[in-house]
Design an enzyme around this catalytic site. Structure first.
Site, short mmCIF file in Angstrom:
data_model
loop_
_atom_site.label_atom_id
_atom_site.label_comp_id
_atom_site.label_asym_id
_atom_site.label_seq_id
_atom_site.Cartn_x
_atom_site.Cartn_y
_atom_site.Cartn_z
N CYS A 62 0.80 -1.22 0.00
CA CYS A 62 0.00 0.00 0.00
C CYS A 62 0.84 1.27 0.00
O CYS A 62 2.02 1.26 0.38
CB CYS A 62 -0.91 0.00 1.23
SG CYS A 62 -2.27 1.19 1.09
N ASP A 92 -6.39 -2.88 11.15
CA ASP A 92 -5.28 -1.94 11.22
C ASP A 92 -5.18 -1.40 12.64
O ASP A 92 -6.14 -1.46 13.41
CB ASP A 92 -5.52 -0.79 10.23
CG ASP A 92 -4.27 0.02 9.94
OD1 ASP A 92 -4.36 1.03 9.23
OD2 ASP A 92 -3.19 -0.36 10.46
O1 LIG Z 1 -0.90 4.90 4.22
C1 LIG Z 1 -1.36 5.99 4.56
O2 LIG Z 1 -0.69 7.03 4.53
C2 LIG Z 1 -2.78 6.10 5.04
C3 LIG Z 1 -3.30 7.36 5.37
C4 LIG Z 1 -4.61 7.45 5.81
C5 LIG Z 1 -5.43 6.33 5.90
C6 LIG Z 1 -4.92 5.08 5.57
C7 LIG Z 1 -3.60 4.96 5.15
N1 LIG Z 1 -3.08 3.71 4.84
C8 LIG Z 1 -3.94 2.57 4.87
C9 LIG Z 1 -3.33 1.26 4.62
O3 LIG Z 1 -3.99 0.36 4.10
C10 LIG Z 1 -1.97 0.97 5.21
O4 LIG Z 1 -1.35 -0.01 4.42
C11 LIG Z 1 -2.20 0.44 6.62
O5 LIG Z 1 -2.67 1.51 7.42
C12 LIG Z 1 -0.93 -0.15 7.20
O6 LIG Z 1 0.08 0.83 7.20
P1 LIG Z 1 1.51 0.48 7.89
O7 LIG Z 1 1.24 0.31 9.37
O8 LIG Z 1 2.35 1.66 7.57
O9 LIG Z 1 2.01 -0.79 7.25
#
Ligand SMILES: O=C(O)c1ccccc1NCC(=O)[C@H](O)[C@H](O)COP(=O)(O)O
Length: 238
Positions: free
Chosen positions: A9, A136
């Protein structure tokens, strides 16, 4: 052997889309939330999504977005799955899905310190129309926080397909799959921060390491004779 599906993502660059595809990702996420450092405009997401081969799904990620912008983004990226990551209600999600005729994922933002206070069974039940519930961590800025919630504090079973997300890395994803696989109808994984060199800039080596770690979990589950529930495969349990 069950193959855990993988979403990478927060992609913003062509080389990162290419790296995710080369590593074997099943889906790639484009953040449509303007306040995110990983934000891409719909027309940019369209350019990036055109690099995807068949059977690799683009996912458009929204936070409390108005319907007109959701419609425009989905028109720009054919075949995209939607992911709702804010305070969207079941009715909001169903209305968007009906309007654009696309499936959607619904993020459950699990509190870091007290995950059992979050009624995941009830949440999943209220979002039955979702293709899957994306688990999440509840972080400031809605998502992409690079933090894990306490996986052991989740209920033993949830009647939904699940996507484990939040702070996954090549070092912890194998354990996460082994812990959570039995809880849902099926389990996929999603990662952003854990495969980056900086926000929105992915590291191809980390992407490959992440995929390798997921495959290690799949092999271990196969060796342990993990039999998926019948509802996860659509076939009668053997
Ligand atoms: O990725 C972002 O910046 C984000 C911003 C606002 C809402 C959602 C967002 N990401 C969503 C996703 O699906 C991410 O992959 C998920 O939150 C996991 O992120 P991480 O902990 O950094 O792997």
């Amino acid at each position: 052997m069950i193959r855990t599906r993988i979403k990478i993502c927060g992609l913003t660059r062509e080389q990162d889309v290419d790296a995710a595809v080369a590593a074997g990702a099943d889906a790639v996420g484009f953040v449509m939330y303007p306040k995110s450092p990983r934000y891409v405009a719909p027309e940019r997401a369209a350019v990036l999504a055109r690099r995807l081969p068949p059977f690799v799904t683009p996912v458009l990620l929204f936070v409390n977005e108005e319907l007109s912008k959701i419609v425009a983004a989905c028109a720009a990226v054919p075949g995209a799955t939607m992911q709702f990551h804010g305070e969207e209600t079941p009715a909001d999600c169903i209305a968007s899905a009906a309007r654009v005729q696309r499936p959607f994922l619904r993020a459950a933002r699990i509190p870091l310190d007290s995950p059992t206070d979050f009624d995941l069974v009830e949440f999943a039940s209220s979002f039955k129309a979702a293709q899957a519930i994306l688990l999440d961590a509840h972080v400031e800025g809605y998502g992409g926080g690079g933090k894990t919630f306490n996986w052991s504090r989740l209920p033993p079973s949830v009647n939904s397909h699940l996507v484990l997300s939040g702070g996954l890395t090549p070092a912890n994803v194998t354990d996460g799959i082994l812990q959570l696989r039995p809880r849902g109808l099926s389990l996929a994984v999603d990662v952003s921060s854990g495969v980056e060199s900086s926000k929105g800039i992915k590291d191809a080596d980390k992407i490959h390491q992440f995929v390798d770690a997921v495959r290690a979990a799949d092999r271990q589950l196969a060796e342990n004779n993990h039999v998926p529930s019948s509802s996860s495969t659509g076939l009668p349990a053997t």
